[in-house]
Design an enzyme around this catalytic site. Structure first.
Site, PDB file in Angstrom:
ATOM      1  CG  HIS A  43      99.192  38.259  52.420  1.00 53.63           C
ATOM      2  ND1 HIS A  43     100.465  37.738  52.430  1.00 53.63           N
ATOM      3  CD2 HIS A  43      98.778  38.205  51.129  1.00 53.63           C
ATOM      4  CE1 HIS A  43     100.820  37.406  51.206  1.00 53.63           C
ATOM      5  NE2 HIS A  43      99.811  37.671  50.398  1.00 53.63           N
ATOM      6  NE  ARG A  44     100.587  34.353  50.434  1.00 50.28           N
ATOM      7  CZ  ARG A  44     101.835  34.273  50.002  1.00 50.28           C
ATOM      8  NH1 ARG A  44     102.677  33.423  50.583  1.00 50.28           N
ATOM      9  NH2 ARG A  44     102.264  35.030  49.014  1.00 50.28           N
ATOM     10  CD  GLU A  70      95.387  36.926  49.873  1.00 48.60           C
ATOM     11  OE1 GLU A  70      95.684  36.759  48.673  1.00 48.60           O
ATOM     12  OE2 GLU A  70      96.030  36.390  50.804  1.00 48.60           O
ATOM     13  CG  ASP A  72      96.926  32.830  47.650  1.00 47.40           C
ATOM     14  OD1 ASP A  72      96.863  33.814  46.899  1.00 47.40           O
ATOM     15  OD2 ASP A  72      97.579  32.809  48.713  1.00 47.40           O
ATOM     16  CG  HIS A  85     101.106  31.904  47.373  1.00 44.40           C
ATOM     17  ND1 HIS A  85     102.354  31.745  46.782  1.00 44.40           N
ATOM     18  CD2 HIS A  85     100.710  33.177  47.082  1.00 44.40           C
ATOM     19  CE1 HIS A  85     102.683  32.858  46.164  1.00 44.40           C
ATOM     20  NE2 HIS A  85     101.714  33.749  46.330  1.00 44.40           N
ATOM     21  CD  GLU A 144      96.274  36.132  44.429  1.00 41.78           C
ATOM     22  OE1 GLU A 144      97.101  36.015  43.499  1.00 41.78           O
ATOM     23  OE2 GLU A 144      96.591  36.500  45.582  1.00 41.78           O
ATOM     24  CE  LYS A 146      99.506  33.256  43.587  1.00 38.21           C
ATOM     25  NZ  LYS A 146      99.622  34.633  44.091  1.00 38.21           N
ATOM     26  CG  ASP A 270     102.587  38.355  55.559  1.00 43.33           C
ATOM     27  OD1 ASP A 270     101.644  38.277  54.752  1.00 43.33           O
ATOM     28  OD2 ASP A 270     103.765  38.054  55.255  1.00 43.33           O
TER      29      ASP A 270
END
Length: 279
Positions: A43-44, A70, A72, A85, A144, A146, A270
């Site tokens: 995640h990120r 992943e 944003d 993000h 993603e 955003k 994370d």
């Protein structure tokens, strides 16, 4: 008599060891169940160990054997796709202001690492193109989009970045695009139907109805809810509608273990080391 018993034992050994799929006779029954592979999605990037949405975090994720990263995507004032993000730069950089009000040149000057630790002083906000160029073929990429309502035609711009790198071919690249804005995903799917899309869902005590799932299945391949919504019933229903699920965001071992036991299709976390499919 000994020869007869030997033949029986040999036959039993054959059926135990050599039946396809690893099947073996046990207590008179054949078991074929094997543990399902769950994708490890950083995640990120590995944002528990490096500043989120930076090249450092993505490199750390690859080092930790995550199958996907992943990230944003938002857009600068002058139309550059940047990986961040929040809709402002305030929390994760030494600057202030809305992403949409800053030029790419202004964004590129910001320090996006110091907020995490001194080890990452000078880390920058990357562009989507930089991430695609550096990590294509090394790991899957979950993009993603955003706050697309702030950025007219951002779906087309993301599609253009993929097309220009020949990353829009089905089954050729591990690329998924997702958003909380489901209309945005309908738009993206109409622009680039060869790239699978996912719908993100925030926690709701009402859960997810079959009517919603039927609607999602018209254009999406993934339903990715808040992890606290996930249970065996929801996962089964998502699968019945022909979709997969990557719950978010895991930040503790207990949650990771629960989702691994459910055998979800992927876990967005994370901490990639919490998701070990070989346990």
């Amino acid at each position: 008599m000994k020869k007869y018993l030997s033949s029986i034992l040999t036959a039993a050994l054959f059926f135990t060891v050599f039946l396809p799929g690893g099947m073996a006779l046990a207590d008179g029954e054949i078991s074929t169940k094997t543990k399902k592979q769950t994708l490890n999605i950083a995640h990120r990037g590995a944002s528990g160990y490096a500043p989120e949405n930076t090249l450092a975090a993505f490199e750390k994720a690859v080092d930790m054997k995550a199958e996907m990263i992943e990230l944003d995507v938002q857009m600068s004032k002058d139309g550059e796709l940047v990986v961040i993000h929040d809709t402002t730069v305030d929390r994760t950089t030494d600057g202030t202001g809305a992403v949409k009000d800053l030029t790419y040149e202004e964004i590129a000057e910001l320090d996006a690492g110091s907020f995490f630790s001194e080890e990452f002083v000078g880390e920058k906000i990357p562009t989507l193109g930089e991430v695609l160029d550096q990590f294509r073929g090394r790991t899957g990429i979950l993009i993603e989009i955003k706050s697309p309502y702030l950025y007219p035609e951002i779906e087309q711009k993301v599609a253009d970045e993929l097309i220009s790198r020949n990353m829009d071919k089905p089954n050729n690249n591990k690329i998924i695009v997702q958003s909380f804005d489901h209309q945005s995903m309908k738009t993206f799917q109409s622009i680039l139907p060869s790239v699978p899309v996912g719908v993100l869902l925030s926690y709701s005590p009402d859960g997810i109805s079959d009517a919603q799932l039927a609607d999602f299945a018209r254009y999406a391949e993934y339903v990715n809810p808040n992890k606290d919504m996930m249970d065996a019933d929801l996962l089964e229903r998502i699968h019945e509608f022909g979709m997969k699920s990557h719950p978010w965001t895991v930040r503790d071992q207990e949650s990771a273990d629960f989702l691994l036991e459910l055998e979800v299709d992927g876990i967005i976390t994370d901490y990639p080391d919490y998701v070990d499919p070989h346990k």
